[in-house]
Write an enzyme that holds these catalytic residues in place. Structure first.
Site, mmCIF file in Angstrom:
data_model
loop_
_atom_site.group_PDB
_atom_site.id
_atom_site.type_symbol
_atom_site.label_atom_id
_atom_site.label_comp_id
_atom_site.label_asym_id
_atom_site.label_seq_id
_atom_site.Cartn_x
_atom_site.Cartn_y
_atom_site.Cartn_z
ATOM 1 N N GLY A 1 0.820 -1.215 0.000
ATOM 2 C CA GLY A 1 0.000 0.000 0.000
ATOM 3 C C GLY A 1 0.847 1.256 0.000
ATOM 4 C CB CYS B 1 2.774 0.121 -6.723
ATOM 5 S SG CYS B 1 3.266 -1.579 -7.099
ATOM 6 C CB ALA C 1 0.744 7.754 4.586
ATOM 7 C CB VAL C 2 -0.976 2.854 5.296
ATOM 8 C CG1 VAL C 2 -1.454 1.645 6.091
ATOM 9 C CG2 VAL C 2 -2.146 3.800 5.039
ATOM 10 N N GLY C 3 2.284 2.534 5.476
ATOM 11 C CA GLY C 3 3.451 1.693 5.733
ATOM 12 C C GLY C 3 4.179 2.113 7.002
ATOM 13 C CD GLU D 1 7.088 -5.620 -1.849
ATOM 14 O OE1 GLU D 1 7.315 -4.779 -2.748
ATOM 15 O OE2 GLU D 1 7.938 -6.440 -1.459
#
Length: 507
Positions: free
Chosen positions: A186, A242, A189-191, A208
């Protein structure tokens, strides 16, 4: 709810159910059967989620899953076997090897842009490595997620491989629990949030992510072919990939030619009206539609620019002479908008790339091998493809992953198995031959210290089958030659003595 699901998965793993290779193969075969039997339903779900063509889904997702499954089933015995390593003199008679072991319970958090591939490819590796896995599909690809939840329990062990549905709050609840590995696909920011949560238990992560993948077009190349390949990679799945080319770098002298070639290609791919083309997708939802449209504000597109919020439709769009420090160049676009930034030469392009975060992918179009090698040597990216885009992703033999802000860890093929395994170091020794160990025991003296030092500093010996066989053969041949030489010397010595005897007799 999430806690109970994870606890059941942990108990099922601790039962030892996943350790036999026969069980893992059976689960992989069941997953392969699911993809084959439910292809039509999967294509329909993706049509509803992303307006994706029924012909694109096998090419973009299902074939890669089938290839991974086939490879894992063929190679599982080899991957999971003990791996002998080199020895020194002190361990020459020992068993020394690396033993891949399951990590435990893996959390797989999927993404919405390729909801089957980015969720099931890590799952293939998790199953092959003998892990349990909690699967959390993205709530944004609603139809695909609902179908995945319905199908997986029908084909796989539902205790070992449960599916947890929900949005951000459910994901946060999962991240508060303890896992043995977290695999997330994803946004950056969420990583960061995933990595923060994992740090609480020192849980290893595979991230990833993405970023702005640059695409450099050298003036010394076939620009028409380059633009056709770039256009496909940028606008397939409506730009929501991506590793799609995020922007083009080229010299100002060829910018107009690049725009013309992309215009011709778009007409060839999607016709006069891409909105009516069955091959052109849609943005996943209104939120992302508004975000991408917002990135285009203040620009006059040279191609495209049309949009329809009722369908989340944004036409394939090209912007030229985009300032390097504009908002458009600060965040990943993740949509069908392609900016062109001009540079003075290749050195300028390399500086432009290196001044920014390390990208997930880098694309180079050139007919000059020296120029290609120069850019590859002087830049860093998760992966690189020369004279094409995204095709490195299709090879299970290549590790797929980012570097720096574009991610950490790798997967695909054996690389997924390795990522989701613990490589246990094993040395098995006999209780016999204790005299060999005396040099390391106290009381120490100079002679003992010298012996153990020599043994520890001895070169490593490769005990692989082929090397060992040749070593044995060489030893046998050496011994045979030595014995033959000794016999010859003894015979010669005997003849010499006989001659002296008879000479004395006659005299």
């Amino acid at each position: 709810m999430a806690r109970q699901v994870v606890q059941r998965a942990k108990e099922a793993f601790l039962s030892g159910r996943t350790r036999p290779l026969e069980f893992r193969l059976q689960q992989l075969q069941s997953l392969q059967r699911m993809i084959t039997e439910k292809e039509t339903e999967i294509c329909t779900a993706l049509k509803q989620d992303l307006h994706r063509s029924q012909y694109d889904t096998p090419l973009l997702e299902l074939i890669s899953i089938e290839n991974e499954l086939k490879l894992a089933m063929e190679k599982l015995s080899e991957w999971a076997s003990r791996r002998p390593v080199e020895k020194n003199l002190l361990s020459l008679s020992d068993e020394v090897y690396i033993h891949p072991q399951p990590l435990g319970v893996v959390l797989i958090i999927g993404a919405w842009n390729y909801p089957w591939a980015v969720t099931l490819l890590p799952l293939v590796g998790a199953i092959a490595a003998g892990n349990a896995a909690v699967v959390k599909p993205s709530e944004l690809s609603e139809h695909s997620s609902l179908l995945l939840r319905a199908l997986l329990p029908r084909y796989l062990d539902m205790e070992l491989y449960p599916v947890v549905m929900g949005g951000a709050s459910e994901t946060q609840e999962l991240l508060r629990l303890r896992f043995d590995h977290i695999f997330y696909t994803g946004s950056c920011a969420v990583g960061r949030l995933v990595m923060e949560a994992a740090a609480r238990y020192l849980t290893p992560v595979t991230l990833e992510l993405g970023g702005k993948s640059p695409c450099y077009i050298d003036k010394n190349c076939n620009i028409m072919v380059a633009c056709r390949r770039i256009t496909w990679g940028k606008f397939v799945n409506c730009g929501q990939t991506c590793i799609a080319p995020d922007y083009i770098l080229c010299e100002r002298s060829i910018q107009g030619r690049v725009v013309d070639c992309i215009r011709q290609t778009l007409l060839e791919f999607y016709g006069i009206d891409p909105k009516s083309s069955p091959d052109y997708g849609r943005i996943i939802n209104r939120h992302h539609f508004n975000r991408v449209v917002g990135l285009m504000e203040g620009y006059a597109p040279v191609l495209g620019g049309q949009s329809d919020p009722s369908q989340c439709y944004i036409a394939p769009t090209v912007l030229r002479d985009v300032p390097p420090h504009s908002r458009l160049m600060q965040e990943e676009i993740f949509g069908p908008v392609l900016p062109i930034v001009t540079v003075s030469d290749m050195d300028d392009a390399i500086s432009f790339i290196n001044e920014r975060e390390k990208p997930l992918a880098l694309y180079i179009f050139s007919s000059d091998k020296k120029a290609i090698n120069k850019m590859m040597e002087e830049t860093t990216s998760g992966g690189v493809t020369v004279n094409d885009v995204m095709m490195h992703y299709t090879l299970s033999s290549l590790p797929f992953g980012g570097v720096g802000q574009s991610g950490m860890g790798r997967y695909h093929g054996k690389h997924t198995f390795e990522q989701l395994s613990h490589h246990r170091a094993c040395l098995v020794r006999s209780l016999a031959m204790e005299n060999v160990n005396l040099s390391r025991y106290p009381p120490q003296d100079r002679r003992r210290a010298r012996r153990v030092k020599m043994a520890l500093k001895s070169p490593l010996i490769d005990m692989s089958k082929r090397t060992l066989v040749w070593a044995v053969v060489a030893t046998i041949i050496g011994c045979a030659l030595f014995i033959t030489l000794m016999v010859i010397l003894l015979v010669a010595a005997g003849l010499n003595c006989t001659c002296w005897y008879w000479r004395g007799f006659y005299n």
